[in-house]
Design a protein around this motif. Structure first.
Motif, PDB file in Angstrom:
ATOM      1  N   ALA A 323     -10.823 -18.842   6.302  1.00  0.00           N
ATOM      2  CA  ALA A 323     -10.687 -18.728   4.885  1.00  0.00           C
ATOM      3  C   ALA A 323     -10.677 -19.790   4.775  1.00  0.00           C
ATOM      4  O   ALA A 323     -10.906 -20.595   3.164  1.00  0.00           O
ATOM      5  CB  ALA A 323      -9.206 -18.201   4.458  1.00  0.00           C
ATOM      6  N   ASP A 344      -5.388  -7.395   8.995  1.00  0.00           N
ATOM      7  CA  ASP A 344      -4.214  -6.731   8.010  1.00  0.00           C
ATOM      8  C   ASP A 344      -2.877  -5.660   8.828  1.00  0.00           C
ATOM      9  O   ASP A 344      -3.868  -4.780  10.240  1.00  0.00           O
ATOM     10  CB  ASP A 344      -5.313  -5.196   7.309  1.00  0.00           C
ATOM     11  CG  ASP A 344      -3.703  -4.581   6.574  1.00  0.00           C
ATOM     12  OD1 ASP A 344      -3.210  -4.262   6.483  1.00  0.00           O
ATOM     13  OD2 ASP A 344      -4.252  -4.129   5.556  1.00  0.00           O
ATOM     14  N   GLU A 437       0.922 -10.774   4.836  1.00  0.00           N
ATOM     15  CA  GLU A 437       0.165 -11.988   3.942  1.00  0.00           C
ATOM     16  C   GLU A 437      -0.861 -12.503   3.902  1.00  0.00           C
ATOM     17  O   GLU A 437      -1.404 -12.785   3.004  1.00  0.00           O
ATOM     18  CB  GLU A 437       1.076 -13.008   3.954  1.00  0.00           C
ATOM     19  CG  GLU A 437       3.259 -12.615   3.633  1.00  0.00           C
ATOM     20  CD  GLU A 437       3.745 -14.171   3.301  1.00  0.00           C
ATOM     21  OE1 GLU A 437       3.552 -15.064   4.271  1.00  0.00           O
ATOM     22  OE2 GLU A 437       4.668 -14.185   3.191  1.00  0.00           O
ATOM     23  N   GLU A 440      -2.682 -10.001   1.789  1.00  0.00           N
ATOM     24  CA  GLU A 440      -2.476  -9.294   1.297  1.00  0.00           C
ATOM     25  C   GLU A 440      -3.203 -11.440   0.514  1.00  0.00           C
ATOM     26  O   GLU A 440      -2.269 -11.101  -1.206  1.00  0.00           O
ATOM     27  CB  GLU A 440      -1.069  -8.546   0.509  1.00  0.00           C
ATOM     28  CG  GLU A 440      -0.924  -8.131   0.897  1.00  0.00           C
ATOM     29  CD  GLU A 440       0.451  -7.573   0.820  1.00  0.00           C
ATOM     30  OE1 GLU A 440       1.379  -8.368  -0.232  1.00  0.00           O
ATOM     31  OE2 GLU A 440       1.216  -6.435   1.681  1.00  0.00           O
ATOM     32  N   GLY A 441      -2.881 -11.768   0.435  1.00  0.00           N
ATOM     33  CA  GLY A 441      -3.790 -13.249  -0.177  1.00  0.00           C
ATOM     34  C   GLY A 441      -2.474 -14.270  -0.177  1.00  0.00           C
ATOM     35  O   GLY A 441      -3.088 -14.638  -1.208  1.00  0.00           O
ATOM     36  N   ASP A 442      -1.626 -14.058   0.467  1.00  0.00           N
ATOM     37  CA  ASP A 442      -0.499 -14.532   0.016  1.00  0.00           C
ATOM     38  C   ASP A 442       0.090 -15.342   0.935  1.00  0.00           C
ATOM     39  O   ASP A 442       1.368 -16.322   1.053  1.00  0.00           O
ATOM     40  CB  ASP A 442       0.943 -14.094  -0.008  1.00  0.00           C
ATOM     41  CG  ASP A 442       0.834 -12.963  -0.981  1.00  0.00           C
ATOM     42  OD1 ASP A 442       0.130 -13.151  -2.129  1.00  0.00           O
ATOM     43  OD2 ASP A 442       1.100 -11.680  -1.230  1.00  0.00           O
ATOM     44  N   ALA A 449      -2.075 -20.545  -0.674  1.00  0.00           N
ATOM     45  CA  ALA A 449      -2.779 -19.508  -0.033  1.00  0.00           C
ATOM     46  C   ALA A 449      -4.058 -19.313   0.599  1.00  0.00           C
ATOM     47  O   ALA A 449      -5.071 -20.172  -0.118  1.00  0.00           O
ATOM     48  CB  ALA A 449      -2.070 -18.177  -1.206  1.00  0.00           C
ATOM     49  N   ASN A 451      -7.268 -17.069   0.658  1.00  0.00           N
ATOM     50  CA  ASN A 451      -7.747 -15.925   0.808  1.00  0.00           C
ATOM     51  C   ASN A 451      -8.401 -15.407   2.099  1.00  0.00           C
ATOM     52  O   ASN A 451     -10.203 -16.347   1.583  1.00  0.00           O
ATOM     53  CB  ASN A 451      -8.787 -15.633  -0.733  1.00  0.00           C
ATOM     54  CG  ASN A 451      -8.731 -14.295  -1.269  1.00  0.00           C
ATOM     55  OD1 ASN A 451      -9.242 -13.564  -0.273  1.00  0.00           O
ATOM     56  ND2 ASN A 451      -8.664 -14.074  -2.577  1.00  0.00           N
ATOM     57  N   LEU A 452      -8.850 -13.646   2.366  1.00  0.00           N
ATOM     58  CA  LEU A 452      -9.771 -13.845   2.882  1.00  0.00           C
ATOM     59  C   LEU A 452     -11.343 -13.706   2.848  1.00  0.00           C
ATOM     60  O   LEU A 452     -12.179 -13.788   3.386  1.00  0.00           O
ATOM     61  CB  LEU A 452      -9.330 -13.208   3.685  1.00  0.00           C
ATOM     62  CG  LEU A 452      -8.417 -12.737   4.739  1.00  0.00           C
ATOM     63  CD1 LEU A 452      -7.927 -11.595   5.498  1.00  0.00           C
ATOM     64  CD2 LEU A 452      -9.073 -13.873   5.994  1.00  0.00           C
ATOM     65  N   ARG A 453     -11.384 -13.554   1.473  1.00  0.00           N
ATOM     66  CA  ARG A 453     -12.424 -13.755   0.487  1.00  0.00           C
ATOM     67  C   ARG A 453     -13.359 -14.751   0.473  1.00  0.00           C
ATOM     68  O   ARG A 453     -14.266 -14.883   0.143  1.00  0.00           O
ATOM     69  CB  ARG A 453     -12.286 -12.692  -0.659  1.00  0.00           C
ATOM     70  CG  ARG A 453     -14.132 -12.553  -1.739  1.00  0.00           C
ATOM     71  CD  ARG A 453     -13.909 -11.212  -1.313  1.00  0.00           C
ATOM     72  NE  ARG A 453     -13.720 -10.326  -1.970  1.00  0.00           N
ATOM     73  CZ  ARG A 453     -13.452  -9.327  -1.164  1.00  0.00           C
ATOM     74  NH1 ARG A 453     -15.251  -8.880  -0.799  1.00  0.00           N
ATOM     75  NH2 ARG A 453     -12.921  -7.774  -1.042  1.00  0.00           N
ATOM     76  N   LEU A 481     -11.682  -7.243   2.864  1.00  0.00           N
ATOM     77  CA  LEU A 481     -11.021  -7.862   2.915  1.00  0.00           C
ATOM     78  C   LEU A 481     -12.144  -9.095   3.117  1.00  0.00           C
ATOM     79  O   LEU A 481     -11.592 -10.001   2.122  1.00  0.00           O
ATOM     80  CB  LEU A 481      -9.988  -8.541   3.617  1.00  0.00           C
ATOM     81  CG  LEU A 481      -8.677  -7.142   3.754  1.00  0.00           C
ATOM     82  CD1 LEU A 481      -7.961  -7.436   5.149  1.00  0.00           C
ATOM     83  CD2 LEU A 481      -8.444  -6.430   2.285  1.00  0.00           C
TER      84      LEU A 481
END
Length: 583
Positions: A323, A344, A437, A440-442, A449, A451-453, A481
């Motif tokens: 990420a 997750d 976290e 949830e992207g945190d 932060a 983001n797995l996206r 995700l």
């Protein structure tokens, strides 16, 4: 948005509390009595104010009592048929001896009682989900302990062995128990592990350490084919295990399999931390472990992108790294493979029973003095998760029957325990398990932060059907995700045996199988059971499926490179390196 949790107190700030809490933690083997007490109080209090549930349980007890008496009557007429069946993975009463009276009555009565307690600990209105799971788990442990299969004079297998041996099985069982007790008391190692010392009985694939820092060694393996795939493979195991689970004997080594298929293979070997490493963080494991290793692999192989694979929490760490690299628009990764790795943690399976605010604070107190969590605490938790097979079956086989279980490479590896630095362990329990976290992207990496996206490269995600550590339905959530296409594979077996699944040879599992399907971004069914119903099923090991997938995402072959003779502290270090021997 994840809910903020209180930070772990510094040991100095809780100095008055630590002696008492540390003593309790050691006595309770790292399991928080407060956590267990709260769960049972929640369950019992809500049950006490639920007359309808009480009536339902009373009715169920009456029905089960009548069923048992009907079974006894049928047995007396020679027509006995089971009135209750054990759960799918319960083999305690599967032997023919347990069908004959009076042992059949004991087994059926126990299974009916077990079923009643399952009803009693579930479905009580008002009990939190976590407390319900903890209460049910604890009751199940007590029932497993009290099973008639564990009582010598109630177990027909033990009685038959005693008659055949003149009671020598009990003498041998006492000797086996004394041997194990002595090993525990003296921090000794189990009998037979000396035959599986790394570099002698296991971890035999030829290679050399080509990079080392204060946290890990990077091992590169010698090629066995004249040409290799252009893109190398980097394997990142979990830091809570020694790396050679991926390189056991030559017959069941994933490393050797990949090398023999024409891949240049590197593996990360984590250092076993000590008190001086108490301040290591997850960022350190990310930087010094995954990112530094990726940089070295790329420089060693001509700056080509890397097929990176992470196992268990190594997969979690690799997903973080992917990420971060994705957010930088980096070209470091060719593909990402996650093997039984969670991203997750909302439903982490039965391991989550040991993780709540009370339990984490308890572990932090336990780690305050030594600066790390002893691997024996983690091993004890894993044994409890599968106590029927790992604890009570041993009691029957070795202590009651007087037999000796032969040591295997997998069992020896499992006994080669590691430690976790206090700060890092607290961070991953709080940020991943408690606050979730990463999903949830945190989750912050150096304050930013992730983001797995941002992971847009192709992914190969593997889960195993009977995984107590990373349930496959939770592993599946990564498909919704990430931002890249995914092949999801569900293999037979558990967290370790499902991964170590050679396709041929004496170590191959005859019953091995797997399901798989390809998915574009956000194209996988939201319901994992719907995926299961549609997925293609194959017999055999998943290893060839993965290797072919790696090939399909490669860019041809090159001449096999020679492994450089890099000097570490003045010497060339052969695989399996030096960190693997640290205790």
């Amino acid at each position: 948005m994840a809910t903020s949790r209180p930070a772990a107190p510094e040991p100095q700030a809780a100095a008055l509390d630590l002696p008492l809490k540390t003593a309790i933690a050691r006595l309770a083997n790292g399991v928080s009595p407060a956590s267990l007490g709260l769960a049972h109080f929640d369950w019992l209090l809500h049950l006490a104010v639920s007359p309808s549930k009480q009536a339902e349980l009373a009715s169920s007890a009456l029905r089960k009592n009548l069923l048992w008496w009907q079974y006894l009557g049928a047995c007396a007429r020679g027509q006995g048929a089971s009135c209750v069946a054990p759960v799918a993975d319960d083999r305690r009463f599967s032997r023919p001896e347990w069908q004959a009276p009076p042992f059949g009555a004991l087994a059926q009565g126990f299974l009916l009682a077990q079923q009643w307690w399952e009803e009693a600990t579930h479905g009580v209105r008002g009990v939190s989900r976590h407390h319900e799971q903890v209460a049910a788990f604890t009751v199940r442990q007590w029932l497993d302990m009290l099973s008639p299969s564990n009582v010598p004079w109630l177990n027909p297998q033990v009685l038959r062995q005693a008659a055949a041996s003149g009671g020598l099985n009990f003498a041998q069982g006492i000797a086996n128990w004394a041997r194990d007790a002595m090993a525990v008391a003296t921090d000794g190692r189990p009998r037979g592990v000396e035959a599986f010392r790394p570099g002698e009985g296991v971890a035999l694939t030829p290679g050399r350490v080509v990079h080392r820092n204060r946290l890990c060694e990077l091992i590169q393996y010698e090629p066995t084919t004249p040409k290799v795939a252009r893109e190398p493979v980097l394997l990142v195991p979990s830091w809570i295990m020694k790396f050679y689970i991926l390189d056991l004997t030559p017959q069941d080594s994933l490393v050797k399999y990949l090398v023999d298929q024409g891949h240049t293979v590197f593996v990360v070997s984590w250092r076993n931390p000590h008190t001086a490493d108490r301040a290591l963080t997850l960022d350190d494991y990310l930087d010094l472990g995954v990112l530094a290793s990726l940089d070295h692999v790329r420089s060693a192989c001509g700056d080509v992108p890397v097929h990176a694979a992470g196992y268990c929490l190594g997969g979690t760490l690799l997903a973080m790294a992917a990420a971060v690299l994705g957010a930088r628009k980096s070209q470091v990764l060719k593909t990402v493979t996650l093997l039984a790795g969670l991203v997750d943690f909302e439903q982490p399976g039965e391991l989550g029973l040991f993780i709540d605010e009370s339990q984490v604070a308890f572990l932090e107190d336990l780690m305050a003095e030594p600066g790390y969590l002893d691997g024996r605490r983690m091993a004890g938790a894993f044994q409890l998760l599968n106590s029927r097979d790992l604890v009570w079956s041993k009691l029957l086989h070795e202590y009651l029957m007087g037999a000796q279980t032969p040591m295997t490479a997998m069992r020896a590896w499992n006994a080669d325990q590691t430690r976790m630095p206090a700060r890092m362990h607290s961070e991953y329990l709080r940020r991943l398990y408690l606050d979730n976290e990463l999903a949830e992207g945190d989750y912050p990496v150096h304050g930013q932060a992730v983001n797995l996206r941002a992971i847009r490269v192709p992914l190969f995600v593997l889960a195993t059907e009977r995984d107590h550590v990373a349930p496959w339905q939770s592993v599946y959530k990564v498909l919704r995700l990430v931002g890249g296409p995914t092949r999801f594979v569900l293999a037979s077996g558990g967290h370790n045996v499902g991964i170590v699944s050679p396709p041929a040879g004496p170590s191959a599992h005859a019953e091995a199988s797997y399901r798989w399907a390809e998915h574009g971004v956000d194209a996988a069914p939201p319901d994992p059971l719907a995926w299961h119903a549609r997925a293609r099923q194959e017999a055999g090991s998943w290893w060839p499926c993965w290797e072919q997938w790696l090939r399909s995402h490669g860019s041809g072959e090159v001449a096999a490179p020679a492994v450089p003779r890099v000097r570490m502290a003045g010497a060339v270090v052969a695989a399996p390196g030096s960190y693997v021997f640290e205790e």
